[in-house]
Design a protein around this motif. Sequence first.
Motif, PDB file in Angstrom:
ATOM      1  N   ASN B  37     -31.824 -36.973  30.667  1.00  0.00           N
ATOM      2  CA  ASN B  37     -31.919 -37.181  29.210  1.00  0.00           C
ATOM      3  C   ASN B  37     -30.556 -37.064  28.513  1.00  0.00           C
ATOM      4  N   LEU B  38     -29.652 -37.868  29.029  1.00  0.00           N
ATOM      5  CA  LEU B  38     -28.307 -37.890  28.474  1.00  0.00           C
ATOM      6  C   LEU B  38     -28.344 -38.661  27.161  1.00  0.00           C
ATOM      7  N   ARG B  39     -27.814 -38.051  26.096  1.00  0.00           N
ATOM      8  CA  ARG B  39     -27.975 -38.642  24.762  1.00  0.00           C
ATOM      9  C   ARG B  39     -26.695 -38.365  23.983  1.00  0.00           C
ATOM     10  N   ARG B  40     -26.172 -39.394  23.375  1.00  0.00           N
ATOM     11  CA  ARG B  40     -24.930 -39.205  22.615  1.00  0.00           C
ATOM     12  C   ARG B  40     -25.271 -38.704  21.232  1.00  0.00           C
ATOM     13  N   ARG B  45     -19.513 -35.562  20.958  1.00  0.00           N
ATOM     14  CA  ARG B  45     -20.542 -34.642  21.451  1.00  0.00           C
ATOM     15  C   ARG B  45     -21.709 -35.388  22.107  1.00  0.00           C
ATOM     16  N   ALA B  46     -22.308 -34.747  23.097  1.00  0.00           N
ATOM     17  CA  ALA B  46     -23.479 -35.320  23.772  1.00  0.00           C
ATOM     18  C   ALA B  46     -24.395 -34.181  24.210  1.00  0.00           C
TER      19      ALA B  46
END
Lengths: 93, 404
Positions: B37-40, B45-46
């Motif tokens: 669940n990689l989210r920018r 920042r992420a």
Amino acid sequence: MAWRDLRHRVRQRMADLLELPREVVLDLPKIVVVGEVQVLIENHRGIVAYGPDQVRVSVGEREVTVHGRELVLRHVRSEELLVEGRITGLSFR
Amino acid sequence: MFRLTSYLRGFVSLVLEGEALEKFFNMAASRGIPLWNLRRLNRRRAAVQVPLQAVWPLRHIARRTRTRFRIQKRVGLPFLLLGLCRRRMLAGGAFVFVIVVYLLSSFVWSVEVVGHQSLDPQEILGVAREAGLRPGAWRWRLRAAEVEGRIADRVPAVAWVGVHFKGTRAIIEVAERKFPAPADVRPCHIVAAKCGLVKEVLVLRGTPRVAEGDVVEPGQVLIAGEVPVAVPGPGVGQEQPPPGELRRVHAAGLVRARIWYRGYAEVPLVEEGERPSGRSALVMGLRVRDREFVLAGKRNPGYLRYHEEKLVKRLPAWRNLDVPVELHIVRRYELVPWRIQRSPAEAREMAVQRALEAALSGVPAQARILDQQVNEVPAGHPPGLVRVWAQVETLEDIGTEQYF
């Protein structure tokens, strides 16, 4: 350059001859698109850049860009990468 | 499955901050650290989720890629356990609770006897108590077979006994032995139950008071429960009853007599009546004071003759308030006339059968039927009627016991 071309051609002939999957022999990415919600990229070389609107992934000598909205990398592993969101396009560069 | 394992092993949500986050991710992936669940969040920042055991190696990667991270959320069983370790009293209390419930459930709390009829359950409970089965006994030490054996030994009236446990309840199931009823020895007479002509008398005990050919009435003594006291006489085999001295006994014997039963029946030659045709109509109406309103169905179903069942529903009267509204549900069954014309022979046969049935209805099952007679009564008033008397003669035991 000529030498690389030759090697590439030989490999392709070998792959056709032995009926091996090309992505294995030629080190090509395998990309599975599920509807407009999911893109699975196997055999990638790393993330180049990513954001909610586009994700750029290095695949061998080229680069794949997934366009869309609200993109999330559902999981990232060394051999595969799963992008989810509302996909609008997929391009090679 | 994947979610379950990740929950069991624990994972954390990280907020990363740095210039070259892509580099961080690639390095992590190439070292075999899975990222979810990689989210920018913005340019620098992420947010990402990683398994708990990957946090430590990620510190090295973060240092090399000049990224800083902060743990935002901890999810999973390891953190739950950690929390429990901090709240030791809570964990201990939960453990003690489980142990106490287990210990309490390993005692017998109540003992129950089922299946007894004439036996006193207290007696069985007493024996069970001696064998160790009592409220407060430790369940695991009890041997059901031992208790069963003890009860079976000590209570002779029990034919079978089974002990089983249902939670903290012990149930003793018993089946009682059936003893034959004790012989009746109370003195009594044998008296006639019905009026009849005595055919045979067989005395087992007592003094006969009737002989073959006598006519007896109900209640008349057939075999008296009184015998003269035998006194040994002077001669061998000679016994002389002293006059007037009697001993009361339980009279027994068979007195068979001929009994007559009569039955009467009459069958008309022409019979008329009405029967339902099977058709019916339902009318639902509302009655307000004297006026009636039809709510459903036809007011008049068009039947020539009918039989109606009326159901009136009204509101319950409350104090002196009476609502003058009633709901009427009327079901009308159509009736059609029928008429049967019989020949005299048919009518006679029917009357004979009915008369015999009437006569036989009073005959007990063990009676032997000797004779059946049918007499037709001569036709009189009214003319179209066949009248029959039937008479059944039986031979049966008419004696019943009558106690003094």
